[in-house]
Design a protein around this motif. Structure first.
Motif: not given
Length: 293
Positions: A119-124, A128-138
């Protein structure tokens, strides 16, 4: 209206049972009726026969069916539809709840390290996957809660989400700084339109649970973790277990997870105990063949 229909109507009206819950109750009750005949008129002898009918089922499944029937007969008595309660004759299997799979801290770090790199670039899709992961574990969200999250649940300033969980029960879920950052990045590149945080062209209008499972397992594979060890629910378990390890109060954990019953949350105390036993077995000098007294 049959007695089963009346019971389900009560569950919907008085307990706010969700459609999936009502469907599950109907399947259990109608399945029992197919095995022994009219449930409303069944006696203890007929109910005892269910033990044989359920003999091939997992103890947890048989216990769930038995619970549904006990509630059904309690309802019939309360409503004056029968004078006796034959529920005591029902089988009482002792379900053994398996300990949930839990990721190690190193595995969580590997999973997030890979997601952050992608997710370090600008690929949506990667953002999105990083946001999903953060909300699942965070935040410990259930898969269904996450994919169906409406945009209206995301406040502008407050670090909390309003989540609708099982049975339509709403709760406030804290969102840490990392998750807020990831969510903000996603909202900045999110396609316009739709009312969900994670939209889709699917009929439901949001990312499906199946696709969420696929995305998480594919990420695990890229991170060098066996895909069968990782799922959205495993990340929720990791959220709970790692909070408990850090000293979180069990009642607080119950609120964060949206458990109606503290007994459901207590499974994590067993997970933590199992971890401690494994630690002793692995690290104690005697476990490694050290000196004996």
């Amino acid at each position: 209206m049959t007695a089963i229909d009346e019971f389900l109507s009560m569950l919907a009206a008085e307990r706010g049972a969700a459609a999936n819950t009502l469907s599950a109750y109907r399947r259990d009750l109608e399945g029992a009726e197919a095995a022994i005949g009219d449930l409303a008129a069944a006696d203890g002898t007929a109910l005892a026969r269910l033990g044989q009918a359920w003999s091939e089922l997992a103890p947890s499944t048989a216990a769930r069916k038995s619970s549904a029937l006990r509630q059904f007969y309690g309802f019939l008595v309360d409503e004056g539809l029968r004078e006796d309660d034959p529920g005591s004759a029902l089988p009482r299997p002792a379900p053994r709840r398996p300990l949930p799979k839990v990721l190690t801290h190193a595995e969580v770090e590997a999973l997030f390290g890979r997601a952050e790199d992608e997710a370090s670039g600008d690929r949506p899709a990667a953002i999105r996957l990083l946001a999903l992961l953060e909300l699942l574990y965070g935040s410990g969200l259930r898969a269904t809660e996450l994919v169906s999250l409406p945009l209206s649940a995301v406040p502008r300033d407050a670090p909390l989400l309003t989540v609708t969980g099982k049975g339509g029960q709403a709760r406030m879920v804290p969102v840490g700084g990392r998750a807020r950052t990831a969510l903000s990045r996603w909202l900045a590149v999110r396609p316009a339109g739709g009312r969900h945080v994670f939209p889709s062209t699917a009929k439901s209008g949001h990312l499906s649970r199946v696709r969420l499972f696929q995305l998480v397992k594919e990420l695990a594979l890229r991170a060098g973790i066996a895909p069968e060890r990782v799922s959205p629910h495993v990340l929720r378990h990791a959220f709970a277990t790692h909070l408990l390890e850090g000293g979180a109060d069990l009642r607080v954990l119950q609120t964060l997870l949206g458990h109606a019953d503290i007994a459901t949350t207590q499974i994590y105390t067993h997970v933590d105990s199992a971890r401690l036993v494994a630690l002793v077995n692995e690290r104690h000098p005697l476990a490694r063949g050290g000196a004996r007294a």
